[in-house]
Structures are given as C-alpha cells and as structure tokens.
Design a protein around this motif. Structure first.
Motif, PDB file in Angstrom:
ATOM      1  N   ILE A 156       0.996  -1.320   0.276  1.00  9.76           N
ATOM      2  CA  ILE A 156      -0.276  -0.057   0.165  1.00  9.76           C
ATOM      3  C   ILE A 156       0.505   1.193  -0.299  1.00  9.76           C
ATOM      4  O   ILE A 156       1.200   2.353   0.831  1.00  9.76           O
ATOM      5  CB  ILE A 156      -0.722   0.457   1.278  1.00  9.76           C
ATOM      6  CG1 ILE A 156      -0.393  -0.342   2.692  1.00  9.76           C
ATOM      7  CG2 ILE A 156      -2.269  -0.300   1.248  1.00  9.76           C
ATOM      8  CD1 ILE A 156      -1.277   0.133   3.678  1.00  9.76           C
ATOM      9  N   PRO A 157       1.874   1.876  -0.845  1.00 12.15           N
ATOM     10  CA  PRO A 157       2.697   2.915  -1.011  1.00 12.15           C
ATOM     11  C   PRO A 157       2.078   3.844  -1.458  1.00 12.15           C
ATOM     12  O   PRO A 157       1.946   4.709  -1.113  1.00 12.15           O
ATOM     13  CB  PRO A 157       3.939   2.199  -1.362  1.00 12.15           C
ATOM     14  CG  PRO A 157       2.995   1.444  -2.292  1.00 12.15           C
ATOM     15  CD  PRO A 157       2.849   0.517  -1.978  1.00 12.15           C
ATOM     16  N   GLU A 158       1.176   3.835  -1.834  1.00 22.00           N
ATOM     17  CA  GLU A 158       0.110   5.003  -2.733  1.00 22.00           C
ATOM     18  C   GLU A 158      -0.449   5.666  -1.240  1.00 22.00           C
ATOM     19  O   GLU A 158      -1.491   6.586  -1.746  1.00 22.00           O
ATOM     20  CB  GLU A 158      -0.339   4.266  -3.434  1.00 22.00           C
ATOM     21  CG  GLU A 158      -2.178   3.446  -3.266  1.00 22.00           C
ATOM     22  CD  GLU A 158      -1.629   2.223  -2.553  1.00 22.00           C
ATOM     23  OE1 GLU A 158      -0.115   1.906  -3.203  1.00 22.00           O
ATOM     24  OE2 GLU A 158      -2.093   1.623  -3.386  1.00 22.00           O
ATOM     25  N   GLN A 159      -1.263   4.520  -0.143  1.00 21.52           N
ATOM     26  CA  GLN A 159      -2.374   5.406   0.816  1.00 21.52           C
ATOM     27  C   GLN A 159      -0.529   6.137   1.973  1.00 21.52           C
ATOM     28  O   GLN A 159      -1.672   6.031   2.789  1.00 21.52           O
ATOM     29  CB  GLN A 159      -2.905   4.403   1.006  1.00 21.52           C
ATOM     30  CG  GLN A 159      -2.870   3.348   0.399  1.00 21.52           C
ATOM     31  CD  GLN A 159      -4.449   3.525   0.013  1.00 21.52           C
ATOM     32  OE1 GLN A 159      -4.574   4.711   0.251  1.00 21.52           O
ATOM     33  NE2 GLN A 159      -4.697   2.822  -0.822  1.00 21.52           N
ATOM     34  N   ALA A 160       0.607   6.585   1.664  1.00 21.00           N
ATOM     35  CA  ALA A 160       0.787   6.746   2.506  1.00 21.00           C
ATOM     36  C   ALA A 160       0.228   8.054   3.419  1.00 21.00           C
ATOM     37  O   ALA A 160       1.284   8.541   4.726  1.00 21.00           O
ATOM     38  CB  ALA A 160       2.331   6.960   2.164  1.00 21.00           C
ATOM     39  N   ASP A 161       0.035   8.862   2.440  1.00 22.40           N
ATOM     40  CA  ASP A 161      -0.574  10.271   3.143  1.00 22.40           C
ATOM     41  C   ASP A 161      -1.588  10.419   3.358  1.00 22.40           C
ATOM     42  O   ASP A 161      -2.138  11.514   3.925  1.00 22.40           O
ATOM     43  CB  ASP A 161      -0.094  11.216   2.331  1.00 22.40           C
ATOM     44  CG  ASP A 161       0.974  11.642   2.308  1.00 22.40           C
ATOM     45  OD1 ASP A 161       2.311  11.496   2.611  1.00 22.40           O
ATOM     46  OD2 ASP A 161       2.107  11.655   0.468  1.00 22.40           O
ATOM     47  N   LYS A 162      -2.087   9.505   3.321  1.00 20.78           N
ATOM     48  CA  LYS A 162      -4.302   9.004   4.240  1.00 20.78           C
ATOM     49  C   LYS A 162      -3.753   8.941   5.933  1.00 20.78           C
ATOM     50  O   LYS A 162      -2.932   8.650   6.200  1.00 20.78           O
ATOM     51  CB  LYS A 162      -5.014   8.337   3.327  1.00 20.78           C
ATOM     52  CG  LYS A 162      -5.194   7.827   1.856  1.00 20.78           C
ATOM     53  CD  LYS A 162      -5.860   7.533   1.412  1.00 20.78           C
ATOM     54  CE  LYS A 162      -6.826   7.488  -0.206  1.00 20.78           C
ATOM     55  NZ  LYS A 162      -7.141   6.749  -0.577  1.00 20.78           N
ATOM     56  N   TYR A 163      -4.713   8.999   5.956  1.00 19.48           N
ATOM     57  CA  TYR A 163      -5.374   9.001   7.161  1.00 19.48           C
ATOM     58  C   TYR A 163      -5.473   7.518   7.534  1.00 19.48           C
ATOM     59  O   TYR A 163      -6.224   7.269   6.572  1.00 19.48           O
ATOM     60  CB  TYR A 163      -6.162  10.198   7.821  1.00 19.48           C
ATOM     61  CG  TYR A 163      -5.188  11.224   8.208  1.00 19.48           C
ATOM     62  CD1 TYR A 163      -4.633  11.774   9.438  1.00 19.48           C
ATOM     63  CD2 TYR A 163      -5.354  12.044   7.503  1.00 19.48           C
ATOM     64  CE1 TYR A 163      -4.085  12.527   9.483  1.00 19.48           C
ATOM     65  CE2 TYR A 163      -4.878  13.208   7.598  1.00 19.48           C
ATOM     66  CZ  TYR A 163      -4.118  14.066   8.800  1.00 19.48           C
ATOM     67  OH  TYR A 163      -3.643  15.305   9.200  1.00 19.48           O
ATOM     68  N   PRO A 164      -5.565   7.297   8.470  1.00 22.89           N
ATOM     69  CA  PRO A 164      -5.586   5.462   8.970  1.00 22.89           C
ATOM     70  C   PRO A 164      -7.246   5.523   8.493  1.00 22.89           C
ATOM     71  O   PRO A 164      -8.464   4.121   8.256  1.00 22.89           O
ATOM     72  CB  PRO A 164      -5.504   4.845  10.749  1.00 22.89           C
ATOM     73  CG  PRO A 164      -4.695   6.765  10.491  1.00 22.89           C
ATOM     74  CD  PRO A 164      -4.710   7.303   9.700  1.00 22.89           C
ATOM     75  N   GLY A 165      -8.005   6.539   8.749  1.00 24.58           N
ATOM     76  CA  GLY A 165      -9.882   6.274   8.872  1.00 24.58           C
ATOM     77  C   GLY A 165     -10.348   6.467   7.874  1.00 24.58           C
ATOM     78  O   GLY A 165     -11.428   5.864   7.355  1.00 24.58           O
ATOM     79  N   GLN A 166      -9.460   6.573   6.452  1.00 24.43           N
ATOM     80  CA  GLN A 166      -9.514   6.627   5.471  1.00 24.43           C
ATOM     81  C   GLN A 166      -9.832   5.482   4.905  1.00 24.43           C
ATOM     82  O   GLN A 166      -9.984   5.202   3.571  1.00 24.43           O
ATOM     83  CB  GLN A 166      -9.220   7.842   4.289  1.00 24.43           C
ATOM     84  CG  GLN A 166      -9.412   9.127   4.775  1.00 24.43           C
ATOM     85  CD  GLN A 166      -8.450  10.325   4.788  1.00 24.43           C
ATOM     86  OE1 GLN A 166      -7.250  10.450   4.584  1.00 24.43           O
ATOM     87  NE2 GLN A 166      -9.027  11.181   4.467  1.00 24.43           N
ATOM     88  N   LEU A 167      -9.064   4.335   5.039  1.00 29.29           N
ATOM     89  CA  LEU A 167      -8.541   3.264   4.478  1.00 29.29           C
ATOM     90  C   LEU A 167      -9.806   2.014   5.455  1.00 29.29           C
ATOM     91  O   LEU A 167     -10.423   1.976   5.974  1.00 29.29           O
ATOM     92  CB  LEU A 167      -7.464   2.630   5.056  1.00 29.29           C
ATOM     93  CG  LEU A 167      -6.068   3.800   5.675  1.00 29.29           C
ATOM     94  CD1 LEU A 167      -5.012   3.524   5.245  1.00 29.29           C
ATOM     95  CD2 LEU A 167      -6.131   4.173   3.661  1.00 29.29           C
ATOM     96  N   SER A 168      -9.547   0.953   4.199  1.00 28.85           N
ATOM     97  CA  SER A 168     -10.511  -0.160   4.585  1.00 28.85           C
ATOM     98  C   SER A 168      -9.950  -0.519   5.492  1.00 28.85           C
ATOM     99  O   SER A 168      -8.906  -0.772   5.993  1.00 28.85           O
ATOM    100  CB  SER A 168     -10.538  -1.128   3.814  1.00 28.85           C
ATOM    101  OG  SER A 168      -8.974  -1.707   3.379  1.00 28.85           O
TER     102      SER A 168
END
Ligand SMILES: Nc1ncnc2c1ncn2[C@@H]1O[C@H](COP(=O)(O)OP(=O)(O)OP(=O)(O)O)[C@@H](O)[C@H]1O
Ligand SMILES: [Mg+2]
Lengths: 495, 259
Positions: free
Chosen positions: B143-155
């Motif tokens: 999941i390298p592309e999720q680095a700048d998201k917050y945990p609440g935005q992930l599955s």
C-alpha cells in the motif's frame, strides 16, 4: 423489460456529476422558513419580534446616539439615544485603568506583541512559524517586563530560559543510558526552580542581598553573570555534545547564573528602575487588567490542567490522591471565596514584612480555579481514548511521556476543545469578579465613573459598552474553537 | 496441500533461542489466567496459538512484551529477562513488534507518520531515513500509495497491513500477532494473511494467535493449543491436525473444522 430502462450495459456505467442542485433565494426560503404551517407561524412571529426590537435598538445605539459631548445634559440636548460621549471621555481609563499616562505606550506595545505572539500559535500555516513560536515562548517574559518595568533582568533570564534551556532539554536526544525520560523533566524542574529564585528575589526583597561579594565591584559581578549566561548557551552551538551532558550543562549553568543573580545581585549595570519605570500592579485596571488576568489564566492553567488530569489517571496512588483531592477541593469552592482568601488570608502564611503582590495572588487563584475545571474536561477526553492506543504505543517502546505527548494528548485534547474553550470563556468572564476585592477591572472602572456628577445616570451605556467588549472576546474564542475542530478532523472515526 | 507443508518444512529454524518462558504463572486478582507456562521459541520459528475463547491466548502473548505482567516464573526474550525494570522492558519492546486485532493505528497521524513515529522517537532515527524505511515497508505490504492518508480513510485490511508495516519499521526480531484477521471481512483476510506468509518466508520469528487453520498449516512449524490457561498440546501442524492427542484438542478441532 429491465434492459430497456438501462442506458448502459451492466458494468459500463460511467461516473456522472450529481444532479444540479435547486438553489436560489426562493428555494432556500421555502426549504428553511416556510416548509410547514408551523414553520410559517414561527417565521412570522420571529419577524414580528425583530421588527419590534431592532429599529429602536439600532436607533438607540447608532442613529440617535451622541458620540461627542461635554456632559450628560449636553448629550440630552444633542440626541435622545445613547450617550457615547461619556465613554469616549473615559476611554483611556476603561482601557488602561490608572496606568501612568506617559507609560501607556508600553501597554500598547505589549498588546501588539501579544497579537504577534498569537499568530504562530493559533495559525499553523503562518510563514516561518517555528521562528515565531520561539518569539511566542519569550513573549510572557517580555510582557512582564514591559508592564511592570524594572531593569529587565527578569526578561533576560526568562528569554534565556524559554529560548535556550527548554529547547536544549526538550530537543536533546535521549540516550539509551539515560533511563526513563523523567530525566528531562527533572532538568526542567531544576531550571524552573532557578527561575523562581530570581522571581522570589524580585517579589520579596526590594534591596539586593549582599553576602560580601559586593566587594567584587559591579563590573566584575556583571561580567561573571554574562559568563554564566554565555556558558548556558554553549549546547546550542556545540552540536556534538551527548544528550545527557547537554541537558545537565544548560540547566546547571542556568541555575548557577540564577543563584549568582540571587545572592550576588547583579543588575547588568542598571539600577532596578533604570530602563523602564516600575509601575505598581495596583495601577493596572480596565480592559488591560482583564487581558492580563484572562490571558495569563488561560496560558498557565491549560498545562496545569493537563498535568492534573494525567495525575488523576496515574497508576501512582499518591499522585492520584493529591490530584483528585486538589481538583475536588477547588471545584467545591466558589471563585469569589478563593479570591477573598487570596486577598486576606494568604498574608497569614507568608513571612512577616513580605509584600506579596495582590495581582499575583489573584492570578494564582484564577489559574488554580480554571486548572481544576480544565483537568476534568481533559479527563473526559482522556477517557474517550481507547486503551488500544496506549497499548500500541507501549508495544513500540514509547515511554510514558512520549506516548502521552505524541499519541494520547493530541487526540484527547482534540475531543476536549469545546469544553476547554468553554472553560476559557468562563474564566475570561470571571475576571470581572476581581472587582470584589478591590481591583479595578472594567466593571470597577465603570462603577467608579458613574459617580461623576456631571455624567450621572448613564449606567446603561457603561454596561452595554463593557458587554460588547466581553462579547467580542468570547465570541472570537468560540469561533476559533469551531475552526480548530474542523481543521483537526481527520477522516472517519476509528473504532 | 503438499506444497504448503513443504513451505513450512523449507523454512530454516536456527537453534538460537529467542523466547524462553519457564514455569510462568499469571493472575488477574484471584483469577488464575495462566498456569505453569513453559515455552521455548527459536529464531525463525512460526508458532500458531489456538484455543477456545477465554483460554488465555492473548494474555500469554501480551506477557511477552509486558503489556501484561506475570507474577511467577521467568520470561526471557532475546537474552534479556523481563522484570519490572523499565529499561529492560523498553529494550525488549524495541525488539518485539505487535499487531492487534483492532489494528490500534493512531487516527490523528497519517499512515506514514504512524510508521515513522517509533523509529524516530525510540530508535532516534533521522526523520528522512525513517520515512525511507517506512515507504519501503509500505511497499512490502502493498500500500505505498496510501502513505499520506489517515487511517480512518482506509479499509480494514489496509489498516491492518499498515499496522504490520508500522511494526516492521522498528526492525523487530520477533513479531506477535493477536488475532490479526478476526476483525476483518472475508475478502480482506487473505490480503493480510498473504503479507504474513511473506513475512514468514523472510525468516521472521512469529507467534500468532489465530483461528485461520489454513495459515497454520501453510506456515507454522508448531501449533500450540491452550485451554483454561494451560498449554494442553503442541505439535507440528500435520501431526496436530491429523492426530490430536488430548480429547480437548479433538473437541476444539472438530468444532472449528465444522465451520
Ligand atoms: N484485565 C483483565 N482483568 C481480569 N480478567 C481478565 C482481564 N483480561 C482478560 N481476563 C480474563 O482472562 C481470561 C483470558 O483472557 P484472554 O483475553 O487471554 O483470552 P483469549 O484466549 O485471548 O480469548 P479470545 O479468543 O476471546 O480473545 C478470560 O477469562 C478473561 O475474562
Ligand atoms: Mg484474545
């Protein structure tokens, strides 16, 4: 039949824009004001009351009011509305209390610096925010000096403390050999103690204590002070020092400098009244006094409240009992009672002959009072943080203070923002209570000004004016808290 | 089935002891949760712990990094004994990563910040280096592309993979997993298990509480069955599943295999 209604084959439906929203004034009014018969009645009633209320109010405040006049009778001749001329005549007193006329620029400068210090704290997008934050950390000491006056030694040590000692202790790497990072706390406490020592000297001893090193001569003593201050700063420039040594060095030399100042009485070659004329705190008054009490109360009580809240949750029984006892005691006593204690009883416990500044005593009480309330607000926030958060932090090897500072508090404080700001607003308004023990806050000034025979019967104007001031301050705090809540919102809540 | 068991056999296990638990007991007040636990884990071993709910599986692995305190017996991790000495606890926690059932990501930090926090504050790693390491592990859990998201935005599955990456960033010698997939929807379970299988393939020492018997058969070299605070039985997966010794193990296996 089903396929006939589909515009696209299954699986090939493109992303489309949402339907164009119905908008416009009429649509909004229909939706919000006239959506049901009950709503229509409510809207009409409200409009009627506003019609009754607003025109006369506006007339009194603005249209029929008099802004320049010489006396109440003069006012009445000029217009039937509010007599703001009276306020205008007294504006200086409302703002500065009895602060000496020639020194008022210090208050103005102080306020300007205060606004400048607020910018980097309240707005995280400020350009060069880090450098500004250093200024903000030094501001309290500068403000103290500006408002009280003196030869600036308090400001000098304060700035040294805020800009050198604390950053060195805070940013020095914690070596593995150091053990728990309560080590850092010890150093800060040592430095705080040294700082208090200088403060105590200024409060309790009006003359310098001479233990015989006076023979060294003023120049020599000042040079030694400067040397010690210089040594305090060495870790800032010597990057290679080990973490533990840096902390010991900075706090140690700072304590030495403070001690030297305390017993040796250096004054940088200036007598105590030399640079800025000393203004007694009993000359403080008006909005300036409100700001001094309100801002100091807010700034000091928040960290204290957080510490109390953490203490109340501590695993160490003694700390928990002390914090709980303190919080419950303070919450159980009205602020007025505490202020009376501050104004009368505290003298009892102090060495005879010492003169403990009344404003300082009031500040201490206000701070303790709001810290106790803040502690409960913050505790609510702490309890809302799932246990898994600290467990995850523990499992990664973070220490107690690290996990509090980096993981728990940021989340807990975020939830607590409405309650914290609520307490701040309460504190700000409660500053008016000091009028009871004889400090002249705006209400006190207002009441005193009402006895002016030339201007009798203008109490409405006075209190409306004061009310507007408080409303602007409190409403800004409230709006800021809403802005902050929105800004700190990070996506969905995690369960 | 065959190549799965082969994988387990291929993976080398050294004879260097990573964890040694001796005659360890734990109580919650009067309640005796763990009774006389004896367990040795060598470097490179993959151990699966299973057993009925309330049998003390979580408590056992939480004792290994001192999230729970044991009252009797000894626990040695990587040559250091776990006592109430804070320094030793910190030293051990630096070497032991843990993944929780409910992920326990820090919701106020981005994925990248979640991963760099401990390396920066505990390992004193420079920020740039920590971020480089974090991106490497985020890449590894895909999941390298999720680095700048917050945990609440992930599955959920993505969050759990971030949690694994977060632990790996500390470069631990041992990884503990406490039911890492049981809060996940079925289609997400596989993505997390895949990451764990790869981790095992790279030689990580792992203790994993799970009811994913497929995973146990694929990667474990030992399965431990616990009941009422005791280790009832431990064996190689094939033996354990095909030829359980104690009646309680048989009963447990028959229940979960029915599903
Ligand atoms: N903090 C606690 N205080 C008291 N009892 C506890 C505590 N934590 C767990 N227990 C009890 O200890 C026993 C073992 O709990 P543990 O969480 O280790 O079980 P488990 O095997 O992990 O179960 P599960 O499969 O449901 O996660 C349970 O009976 C539980 O009720
Ligand atoms: Mg469990």
């Amino acid at each position: 039949m089903e396929t006939a209604t589909r515009a696209y084959p299954p699986g090939e439906h493109p992303d489309q824009k949402p339907p164009i929203g119905q908008s416009g004034v009429l649509y909004w009014m229909h939706k919000n004001l006239f959506s049901s018969p009950f709503n229509v009645i409510l809207t009409l009633l409200t409009a009627y009351f506003l019609y009754l209320l607003l025109p006369p109010l506006f007339g009194w405040l603005m249209i029929d009011s008099v802004f320049v006049a010489d006396s109440r009778d003069h006012c009445r001749e000029l217009g039937s509305g509010a007599c703001w001329g009276f306020i205008g005549k007294r504006l200086g007193q409302f703002t500065y209390g009895f602060y000496p006329h020639d020194e008022r620029w210090r208050v103005v400068l102080c306020f300007a610096l205060f606004v400048a210090a607020c910018v980097p704290i309240l707005w995280d997008g400020a350009p060069n925010r880090k450098k500004w934050l250093y200024f903000a950390a030094a501001f309290p000491f500068i403000a103290f000096w500006l408002l009280i006056g003196g030869n600036g030694s308090i400001a000098a040590y304060g700035i040294l403390f805020a800009l050198v000692v604390v950053p060195v202790v805070y940013f020095s790497p914690i070596d593995d050999a150091d053990g728990a990072d309560t080590g850092g706390l010890t150093y800060v406490l040592l430095a705080v103690w040294a700082f208090l020592l200088i403060g105590l000297q200024n409060i309790f001893f009006s003359t310098d204590v001479d233990i015989g090193i006076g023979g060294l001569g003023n120049v020599m003593r000042t040079l030694i002070t400067l040397l010690l201050i210089g040594l305090t700063m060495v870790p800032l420039f010597h990057r290679g020092m080990a973490g533990k040594l840096r902390r010991q060095w900075a706090t140690g030399f700072f304590a030495l400098a403070a001690l030297w100042h305390f017993v040796g009485g250096t004054n940088f070659g200036f007598s105590s009244d030399h640079l800025l004329t000393i203004v007694d705190t009993d000359q403080f008054g008006g909005f300036m006094l409100t700001m001094v009490i309100g801002v100091t109360g807010i700034v000091v009580s928040l960290p204290l409240g957080i510490l109390l809240a953490l203490g109340r949750q501590s695993d160490l029984h003694i700390i928990r009992w002390v914090c709980t006892g303190f919080i419950e005691f303070i919450r159980g006593v009205p602020l007025i009672a505490l202020l009376f204690v501050a104004s009368t009883m505290l003298n009892y416990f102090l060495p005879p002959g010492s003169n403990f500044d009344l404003l300082l005593r009031v500040l201490i009480m206000v701070v303790l009072f709001s810290a106790a309330y803040l502690a409960e607000v913050v505790r609510g926030g702490l309890q809302a943080i799932p246990k898994g958060q600290t467990e995850a932090a523990d499992a990664m090897g973070l220490r107690y203070w690290q996990s509090m500072r980096l993981i728990v508090l940021p989340q807990a404080l975020k939830i607590s923002i409405p309650g914290i700001v609520n307490t701040f607003i309460g504190l700000f308004k409660d500053t008016t209570l000091v009028v009871i023990i004889g400090l002249l806050d705006p209400l006190g000034i207002g009441r005193a000004s009402l006895s002016d025979t030339k201007w009798q019967g203008l109490s409405t104007e006075v209190y409306v004016f004061i009310a507007i001031f408080f409303f602007i301050c409190c409403f800004s705090m409230s709006r800021y808290s809403i802005y902050l809540e929105n800004k700190l919102h990070t996506g969905h809540r995690e369960d | 089935m065959n190549d799965k068991t082969e994988l387990a056999a291929q993976l080398a296990v050294s004879d260097q002891q990573m964890i040694r638990i001796q005659q360890m007991h734990k109580w919650y007040g009067q309640f005796h949760v763990l009774k006389d636990i004896n367990l040795t884990v060598n470097a490179g071993e993959r151990i699966v712990v299973c057993g009925p709910s309330g049998s003390g599986k979580s408590t056992l692995i939480r004792c290994i990094n001192r999230l729970e305190e044991h009252q009797k017996g000894e626990i040695w991790v990587d040559g250091t004994e776990l006592t109430s000495d804070l320094k030793q606890i910190e030293q051990i926690r630096r070497e032991v990563g843990m993944v929780f059932q409910h992920f326990n990501l820090f919701p106020h930090l981005t994925v990248l910040e979640n991963c760099t926090l401990a390396p920066i504050w505990v390992r004193k790693m420079p920020k740039a280096e920590a971020e480089q390491v974090a991106r490497k592990y985020l890449e590894r859990v895909k999941i390298p592309e999720q680095a700048d998201k917050y945990p609440g935005q992930l599955s959920g599955g993505q969050q759990q993979r971030v949690a694994i990456a977060r632990s790996l960033c500390m470069n631990p010698k041992i990884m503990l997993f406490d039911e890492p997939t049981s809060a996940l929807d079925p289609e997400m379970i596989k993505e997390v298990l895949d990451v764990m299988v790869e981790l095992a393939r790279d030689g990580m020492t792992m203790i994993c509480v799970t009811h994913e018997m497929g995973f146990a058969k694929t990667v474990a070299n030992r399965v431990i069955f616990m009941d009422e605070g005791e280790i009832i039985e431990q064996n190689e997966p094939e033996e354990f599943f095909n030829n359980p010794q104690s009646p309680r193990t048989q009963e447990f296996l028959s229940q979960i295999l029915l599903h």
